[in-house]
Design an enzyme around this catalytic site. Structure first.
Site, short mmCIF file in Angstrom:
data_model
loop_
_atom_site.label_atom_id
_atom_site.label_comp_id
_atom_site.label_asym_id
_atom_site.label_seq_id
_atom_site.Cartn_x
_atom_site.Cartn_y
_atom_site.Cartn_z
N TYR A 253 24.54 28.18 -17.06
CA TYR A 253 25.33 29.79 -16.90
C TYR A 253 25.26 30.55 -16.42
O TYR A 253 23.74 30.37 -15.90
CB TYR A 253 25.63 30.02 -18.69
CG TYR A 253 25.01 28.94 -19.72
CD1 TYR A 253 26.08 29.12 -20.41
CD2 TYR A 253 24.05 28.14 -20.05
CE1 TYR A 253 26.88 27.73 -21.90
CE2 TYR A 253 24.64 27.18 -21.50
CZ TYR A 253 26.15 27.40 -21.64
OH TYR A 253 25.98 26.57 -22.53
N HIS A 261 30.54 30.50 -20.04
CA HIS A 261 31.39 29.67 -20.63
C HIS A 261 30.04 28.81 -19.64
O HIS A 261 29.52 29.66 -18.20
CB HIS A 261 32.32 29.10 -20.51
CG HIS A 261 32.96 29.07 -21.78
ND1 HIS A 261 33.09 28.53 -23.48
CD2 HIS A 261 34.48 30.46 -22.00
CE1 HIS A 261 33.75 29.54 -23.80
NE2 HIS A 261 34.74 30.58 -22.63
N LYS A 292 34.05 21.57 -16.68
CA LYS A 292 32.61 21.85 -15.61
C LYS A 292 32.37 21.01 -14.42
O LYS A 292 32.63 19.71 -14.50
CB LYS A 292 31.48 22.28 -17.07
CG LYS A 292 31.65 22.55 -18.18
CD LYS A 292 30.57 22.74 -19.35
CE LYS A 292 30.71 23.39 -20.31
NZ LYS A 292 32.08 23.43 -20.80
#
Length: 316
Positions: A253, A261, A292
């Site tokens: 993070y 997020h 991601k």
């Protein structure tokens, strides 16, 4: 110094203030694993204790922020004593609450006492005025006769008049000290919930450099690999958490996970280990599907860590 209890390889933090300090000052979030007292049959929101990753616990111990201790094994023979002690503390808490409630009610009564006296005086004065107005409407002769019958020759009030005065006062409530305060029912009392656990008296410091039953991670290649990468990312200012459900070692993070997020799914690979192509493709597609970036992390012999980011791009 903060204390972290370690038992069977699990590092636990029991104090709410310690958990806050770890998150705000040291950038270590951990994971809550305890059931909430008012919601024990759900797992969407959990409470104390806080479970730390082995890498988190070792990092905190290395920088001198915490002390690792081996939690003493519970003795079944002492359960009865612990239960009796808890009940005594609970009874003492109930008595203290009743005492505080009685003091609060007495303080409130004293605050209202002056208003009560003023109200009684105003009511009595109004009754006297109403009685005088009724007598003034009668004939003068009748008034003199009535007045003469109510007073004796020496000017003293008669027995009937003396008896009427106290009956007027007794018709209104009289302020005075309370004869006693009824204790509050148990259903109205608060039950104190502990937010911390006292340090065990027999706890002994734990050496994370030596492998033991409580700390089996020392010397393991997988742990050393993960720790070197965890510390490097932590020193760069990132927050990290476990990423088992995303197929990685850590979620990375840019700040506090309560505000951001995760941007990366970190996978730890040794520099000499080959990466299967199938695992590489599946991890890249999984990272892209959850928005991601896959981060391949490999420590080098000189102590530096090489990072390679990977995103899956579909055919156009």
């Amino acid at each position: 110094m903060l204390v972290v209890e370690v038992a069977n390889g699990r590092s636990l933090v029991w104090g709410a203030e310690a958990v806050q300090a770890l998150r705000e000052r040291l950038g270590v979030g951990g994971r809550t694993v305890g059931a909430l007292p008012r919601g024990p049959r759900q797992n969407s929101r959990l409470g104390l204790p806080l479970l730390l990753l082995p890498e988190e616990a070792r990092l905190l111990a290395e920088i001198g922020a915490v002390t690792l201790v081996s939690a003493p094994r519970p003795d079944p023979r002492n359960h009865g004593l612990a239960l009796a002690s808890f009940k005594r503390q609970q009874e003492q808490s109930f008595q203290d609450q009743n005492t505080l409630a009685a003091e609060a009610r007495e303080t409130r009564r004293q605050e209202l006492l002056e208003k009560i006296v003023e109200g009684q005086a105003a009511k009595k004065q109004k009754l006297e005025q109403d009685s005088g107005a009724d007598e003034g409407g009668q004939e003068a002769g009748g008034s003199e006769a009535t007045q003469g019958s109510e007073t004796s020759d020496d000017g003293q009030p008669s027995a009937e008049q003396e008896g009427a005065a106290p009956s007027l006062d007794s018709s209104s409530p009289q302020p005075g000290p309370s004869n006693g305060v009824t204790p509050l029912p148990r259903s109205a009392l608060l039950i104190q919930l502990a937010t911390a656990r006292p340090r065990p008296v027999k706890a002994k410091p734990l050496d994370w450099r030596v492998q033991s039953k409580d700390w089996p991670h020392a010397g393991r290649p997988a742990h050393e690999l993960r720790y070197s990468i965890y510390r490097d990312l932590w020193e760069r200012g990132f927050f990290l958490s476990a990423a088992g459900k995303f197929g990685g070692d850590f979620l990375v993070y840019p700040g506090d996970p309560l505000r951001f997020h995760a941007h990366y799914i970190a996978q730890c690979w040794s520099a000499e280990d080959p990466i299967p192509l199938q695992d590489l493709v599946s991890a890249g597609r999984l990272g892209t599907s959850v928005r991601k970036t896959l981060l391949l992390c490999s420590p080098q012999p000189d102590g530096k860590v090489v990072y390679t980011s990977l995103q899956w791009a579909s055919l156009q």
